[in-house]
Scaffold this motif. Structure first.
Motif, short mmCIF file in Angstrom:
data_model
loop_
_atom_site.label_atom_id
_atom_site.label_comp_id
_atom_site.label_asym_id
_atom_site.label_seq_id
_atom_site.Cartn_x
_atom_site.Cartn_y
_atom_site.Cartn_z
N LEU A 84 119.63 16.66 -27.50
CA LEU A 84 121.08 16.85 -27.52
C LEU A 84 121.81 15.57 -27.10
O LEU A 84 121.52 14.97 -26.06
CB LEU A 84 121.47 17.99 -26.57
N GLY A 85 122.75 15.14 -27.93
CA GLY A 85 123.54 13.96 -27.65
C GLY A 85 122.92 12.64 -28.08
O GLY A 85 123.56 11.59 -27.96
N LYS A 86 121.69 12.68 -28.57
CA LYS A 86 121.03 11.43 -28.96
C LYS A 86 121.47 10.99 -30.36
O LYS A 86 121.74 11.81 -31.24
CB LYS A 86 119.51 11.59 -28.94
N ARG A 87 121.52 9.66 -30.54
CA ARG A 87 121.72 9.11 -31.88
C ARG A 87 120.38 9.15 -32.62
O ARG A 87 119.37 8.63 -32.11
CB ARG A 87 122.21 7.67 -31.82
N VAL A 88 120.37 9.77 -33.78
CA VAL A 88 119.12 9.97 -34.50
C VAL A 88 119.28 9.60 -35.96
O VAL A 88 120.38 9.57 -36.51
CB VAL A 88 118.63 11.43 -34.39
N PRO A 114 117.16 2.99 -32.48
CA PRO A 114 117.03 1.95 -31.44
C PRO A 114 118.39 1.38 -31.04
O PRO A 114 119.31 1.30 -31.86
CB PRO A 114 116.17 0.88 -32.11
N ALA A 115 118.52 1.00 -29.80
CA ALA A 115 119.75 0.38 -29.31
C ALA A 115 120.05 -0.87 -30.14
O ALA A 115 119.15 -1.63 -30.48
CB ALA A 115 119.60 0.01 -27.84
N GLY A 116 121.32 -1.06 -30.46
CA GLY A 116 121.73 -2.23 -31.21
C GLY A 116 121.69 -2.08 -32.71
O GLY A 116 122.13 -2.97 -33.44
N LEU A 117 121.16 -0.96 -33.19
CA LEU A 117 121.09 -0.70 -34.63
C LEU A 117 122.13 0.35 -34.98
O LEU A 117 122.15 1.43 -34.38
CB LEU A 117 119.69 -0.21 -35.00
N ASP A 118 123.01 0.05 -35.93
CA ASP A 118 124.03 1.05 -36.26
C ASP A 118 123.48 2.10 -37.22
O ASP A 118 122.37 1.96 -37.77
CB ASP A 118 125.32 0.40 -36.79
N GLU A 119 124.23 3.18 -37.39
CA GLU A 119 123.73 4.32 -38.15
C GLU A 119 123.47 3.97 -39.62
O GLU A 119 122.50 4.45 -40.22
CB GLU A 119 124.70 5.49 -38.04
N ALA A 120 124.35 3.16 -40.22
CA ALA A 120 124.16 2.81 -41.62
C ALA A 120 122.87 2.02 -41.83
O ALA A 120 122.12 2.25 -42.78
CB ALA A 120 125.37 2.03 -42.13
N LEU A 288 105.39 4.62 -41.32
CA LEU A 288 106.21 3.66 -42.04
C LEU A 288 107.65 3.68 -41.55
O LEU A 288 108.29 2.63 -41.42
CB LEU A 288 106.16 3.96 -43.54
N GLU A 289 108.17 4.87 -41.27
CA GLU A 289 109.54 4.98 -40.75
C GLU A 289 109.66 4.30 -39.39
O GLU A 289 110.63 3.56 -39.13
CB GLU A 289 109.94 6.46 -40.65
N THR A 290 108.71 4.57 -38.53
CA THR A 290 108.74 3.98 -37.18
C THR A 290 108.68 2.46 -37.25
O THR A 290 109.43 1.75 -36.56
CB THR A 290 107.55 4.52 -36.35
N LEU A 291 107.80 1.95 -38.11
CA LEU A 291 107.67 0.50 -38.26
C LEU A 291 108.95 -0.10 -38.84
O LEU A 291 109.41 -1.16 -38.39
CB LEU A 291 106.48 0.18 -39.16
N ALA A 292 109.54 0.57 -39.82
CA ALA A 292 110.76 0.05 -40.45
C ALA A 292 111.89 -0.05 -39.44
O ALA A 292 112.62 -1.06 -39.38
CB ALA A 292 111.16 0.95 -41.61
N LEU A 293 112.07 0.96 -38.62
CA LEU A 293 113.13 0.93 -37.61
C LEU A 293 112.86 -0.17 -36.58
O LEU A 293 113.79 -0.86 -36.13
CB LEU A 293 113.24 2.29 -36.92
N ALA A 294 111.60 -0.34 -36.21
CA ALA A 294 111.25 -1.38 -35.23
C ALA A 294 111.52 -2.77 -35.79
O ALA A 294 112.00 -3.67 -35.09
CB ALA A 294 109.79 -1.24 -34.82
N GLU A 295 111.20 -2.99 -37.08
CA GLU A 295 111.44 -4.29 -37.70
C GLU A 295 112.93 -4.60 -37.75
O GLU A 295 113.35 -5.75 -37.54
CB GLU A 295 110.85 -4.31 -39.12
N ALA A 296 113.76 -3.59 -38.03
CA ALA A 296 115.21 -3.80 -38.05
C ALA A 296 115.75 -4.04 -36.65
O ALA A 296 116.60 -4.91 -36.44
CB ALA A 296 115.91 -2.60 -38.70
#
Length: 333
Positions: A84-88, A114-120, A288-296
């Motif tokens: 609840l309340g998390k950015r996902v 991740p912090a610093g990454l916007d939703e788009a 793959l999703e986890t890695l992609a978010l980490a790379e960004a």
């Protein structure tokens, strides 16, 4: 809530911006206040009623969209309250519902942004990013690589160029029109050429001759004559990696293929990497999703995003159909 609904299969004008009932999260689900919803070329085909191995006809009326990012604002029964309340961000699979102010998703599919990454940007990486990394699992790039990327101004193409440059490869990006060519140059390609001009293969060959190289990899998402000309640039031992055919009609077209005799004569490989093969090679969708978010989040991959208001979903679809977009197309409520 405000949403985009499709009441009949057909053209982009059939995407209607209207009021819809707020969805309710079921057991193990969350409801997300959507900040960004991804638009995929497959959404265009689904809107037209296409079926196939990666698509099923939706029950109408439907709210399209399978990639969303936002804030969890309510929970279904049994869902972990920590969400609840998390950015996902989440790829909700083949179930639609993303083109709206609110959507529901299974909690076990969620990733915290991740912090610093916007939703788009997160939306771009959860779909386009994971596909890019899945494609890249089929090749090993390094300083000896010479990579040709058709559709280099697109969402996947942008990330392929960045990844290859990070690996030390020489990168040649193909794009349609001056604006897209300029974008590819700004993204770091060693050479960017306009594939709508008849002399583009000659320009690429002249560049390759100047560095004494032949292409080693073609990442082909377009098919047709452009892909064939790109494959002609490959040297012996080169790889043709196929993951789409957007240069052909979505219903009548198909990927560029070669007979075994042609492959042997050219001394190359040609491999289609879509679907289960890519998922297995990449270690699974969630990996793959986890890695992609980490790379960004680390800044190594920087998705290009073209934003439209939610109400302009039809405009976004028309722009995609006419190759009028650059990067990942995102709707923002």
């Amino acid at each position: 809530m405000q949403a985009i609904r499709l009441h009949a299969f057909g053209p982009a004008d059939n995407l209607v911006h209207e009021w819809a009932e707020d969805p309710l999260p079921g057991p193990g689900q969350v409801r997300i206040a959507v900040a960004a919803a991804g638009v995929h070329l497959l959404d265009v085909a689904l809107r037209e009623g296409m079926t196939g191995p990666y698509a099923a006809v939706a029950e109408l009326p439907t709210i399209p969209g399978r990639e969303v990012a936002g804030t969890v604002e309510s929970l279904g029964e049994g869902t972990d309250p920590a969400w609840l309340g998390k950015r996902v961000v989440v790829h909700i699979g083949m179930a639609p519902g993303g083109y709206a102010e609110l959507t529901v998703a299974d909690a076990d599919r969620l990733h915290e942004i991740p912090a610093g990454l916007d939703e788009a940007a997160a939306v771009a990486m959860i779909g386009t990013g994971r596909t890019t990394l899945g494609i890249l699992a089929f090749t090993e790039l390094g300083p000896d690589s010479v990579v040709v990327v058709p559709a280099a101004a697109g969402g996947i193409g942008t990330l392929l160029v960045q990844y290859a440059k990070n690996a030390g490869a020489t990168v040649i990006g193909l794009a349609g029109g001056p604006a897209k060519v300029a974008r590819v140059e700004a993204n770091g390609a060693d050479l960017a050429v306009d594939y709508t001009l008849p002399d583009w293969p000659g320009r690429v060959r002249a560049h390759l001759d100047s560095i004494g190289r032949r292409a080693t990899v073609v990442y082909d998402s377009v098919g047709g004559v452009t892909a064939r000309a790109a494959v002609d640039l490959l040297g012996k031992g080169g790889a043709h990696i196929v993951f789409g055919w957007s240069g052909e009609d979505l219903h009548k077209g198909g990927p560029l293929t070669f007979t075994p005799e042609e492959i042997a004569e050219r001394g190359i490989t040609s491999e289609s990497v879509l679907g289960p093969t890519m998922i297995q090679k990449g270690g699974g969708l969630r990996a793959l999703e986890t890695l992609a978010l980490a790379e960004a989040a680390a800044g190594r991959l920087r998705p290009s995003v073209q934003r439209y208001p939610l109400a302009e979903a039809a405009t976004a679809h028309r722009a995609m159909e006419t190759r009028g977009t650059m990067g990942k197309v995102v709707l923002e409520p």
